[in-house]
Design an enzyme around this catalytic site. Sequence first.
Site, mmCIF file in Angstrom:
data_model
loop_
_atom_site.group_PDB
_atom_site.id
_atom_site.type_symbol
_atom_site.label_atom_id
_atom_site.label_comp_id
_atom_site.label_asym_id
_atom_site.label_seq_id
_atom_site.Cartn_x
_atom_site.Cartn_y
_atom_site.Cartn_z
ATOM 1 N N SER A 69 7.914 -0.165 -3.635
ATOM 2 C CA SER A 69 9.276 -0.851 -3.220
ATOM 3 C C SER A 69 8.866 -2.268 -2.514
ATOM 4 O O SER A 69 9.872 -2.703 -2.151
ATOM 5 C CB SER A 69 9.425 0.165 -1.872
ATOM 6 N N LYS A 72 11.271 -4.307 -4.080
ATOM 7 C CA LYS A 72 12.573 -4.605 -3.639
ATOM 8 C C LYS A 72 12.898 -5.835 -2.896
ATOM 9 O O LYS A 72 13.933 -6.097 -2.690
ATOM 10 C CB LYS A 72 12.817 -3.205 -2.655
ATOM 11 N N TYR A 194 14.170 -0.488 -13.254
ATOM 12 C CA TYR A 194 13.801 -0.271 -11.950
ATOM 13 C C TYR A 194 12.494 0.502 -11.950
ATOM 14 O O TYR A 194 11.485 -0.154 -11.268
ATOM 15 C CB TYR A 194 14.747 0.914 -11.229
ATOM 16 N N TYR A 246 11.349 1.686 5.829
ATOM 17 C CA TYR A 246 12.332 2.907 5.714
ATOM 18 C C TYR A 246 12.685 3.295 7.039
ATOM 19 O O TYR A 246 12.978 2.553 8.084
ATOM 20 C CB TYR A 246 11.935 3.747 4.993
ATOM 21 N N VAL A 264 5.009 2.643 -1.822
ATOM 22 C CA VAL A 264 4.093 3.763 -1.654
ATOM 23 C C VAL A 264 2.959 3.481 -2.755
ATOM 24 O O VAL A 264 2.081 4.791 -2.704
ATOM 25 C CB VAL A 264 4.871 5.130 -2.319
HETATM 26 N N1 GLN Z 1 9.059 3.504 -7.366
HETATM 27 C C1 GLN Z 1 9.272 4.308 -5.816
HETATM 28 C C2 GLN Z 1 10.488 5.381 -5.789
HETATM 29 O O1 GLN Z 1 11.615 4.695 -6.207
HETATM 30 C C3 GLN Z 1 9.467 3.474 -4.830
HETATM 31 C C4 GLN Z 1 9.548 4.044 -3.590
HETATM 32 C C5 GLN Z 1 8.555 3.388 -2.442
HETATM 33 O O2 GLN Z 1 7.551 2.451 -2.828
HETATM 34 N N2 GLN Z 1 8.811 3.855 -1.205
HETATM 35 O O3 GLN Z 1 10.349 6.087 -5.422
#
Ligand code: GLN
Length: 312
Positions: A69, A72, A194, A246, A264
Amino acid sequence: MTAAPDGQLPLLLERIDRQARERFGLGRVADYIPALTDVDPRQFGLAVALVDGTCHAVGQADVPFSLQSITKLFTFVLAFRSEGDGLWRRVGREPSGAAFNSIVQLETESGIPRNPFINAGALVVTDILTSRYAHLDYALLGALRRLAGEPRLYWNARVALSERQTAWRNLALACFMKSHGNFDNDPELVLDNYCRQCATEMSCLQLARATRFLARGGRGDTGDPPVISADQTRRVNALMLTCGAYDGAGDFAYRIGLPVKTGVGGGIVAIVPGVASIAVWSPELDTRGNSVAGTWALEALARHTGWGHTGF
Ligand code: GLN
């Protein structure tokens, strides 16, 4: 904002490295993307890139890890740069208070995700960029290589495929937004982009360098034009502070008080505006998907340097 007294930062980082390792065993490596379990959980790295161009690093700061993430943040910056405030027609900028992959709010909020840092919001951002770039995967890689000053960066094909083969929830989010008219491209195509984006690997040192522009009002390390304007940079940092962890964002602001983005893969990037960018990594996660040792290390660093809690 106080900086760590000259010469004391390396000693402080060494102490944090030792103590962070005492947190091993308190979290769990993400396993909903099967290939992420390949990593040795007992690793810790920390890098601090100061705005003057110097870097300090400890532990496994040069070991590449899965950004997940954290990407992002980069896709949001790219989309914000090209769309400006028009972006806010497609995605909100409020904390979600829900899990990063939750679908609940989309139902009541007509397919407009709360912010660009939860999965639904990031999928919209990747949808926007998929329309803009013929080959988004390579365009993004090029941008990351320039920012990190590292021409060999790549995504891990095994991790990308592993996520793609199990991405049912993300596909559901994309299809749901499509049904609300908030998705332009084929959800399958956006998912391909993605999953590659999320599987990009960087070390803490590379990540700290790649995000230094956020501590320098949008100006990168080279003499190139700014990545984004100073005004946009303030807004990116504000969004990181309120939405970057989050449903743990409130707790992060309370404990650390810095703009952050977590992933994650166990990485966290934190920005100290005007001072430094920080990247920390340790694969074991808490129940919200944030690195246990990484969060602890940032809290210790913020406490001992006086970084964070700007203006309080
Ligand atoms: N690629 C992961 C997902 O879409 C990224 C989530 C994350 O790092 N929180 O679930």
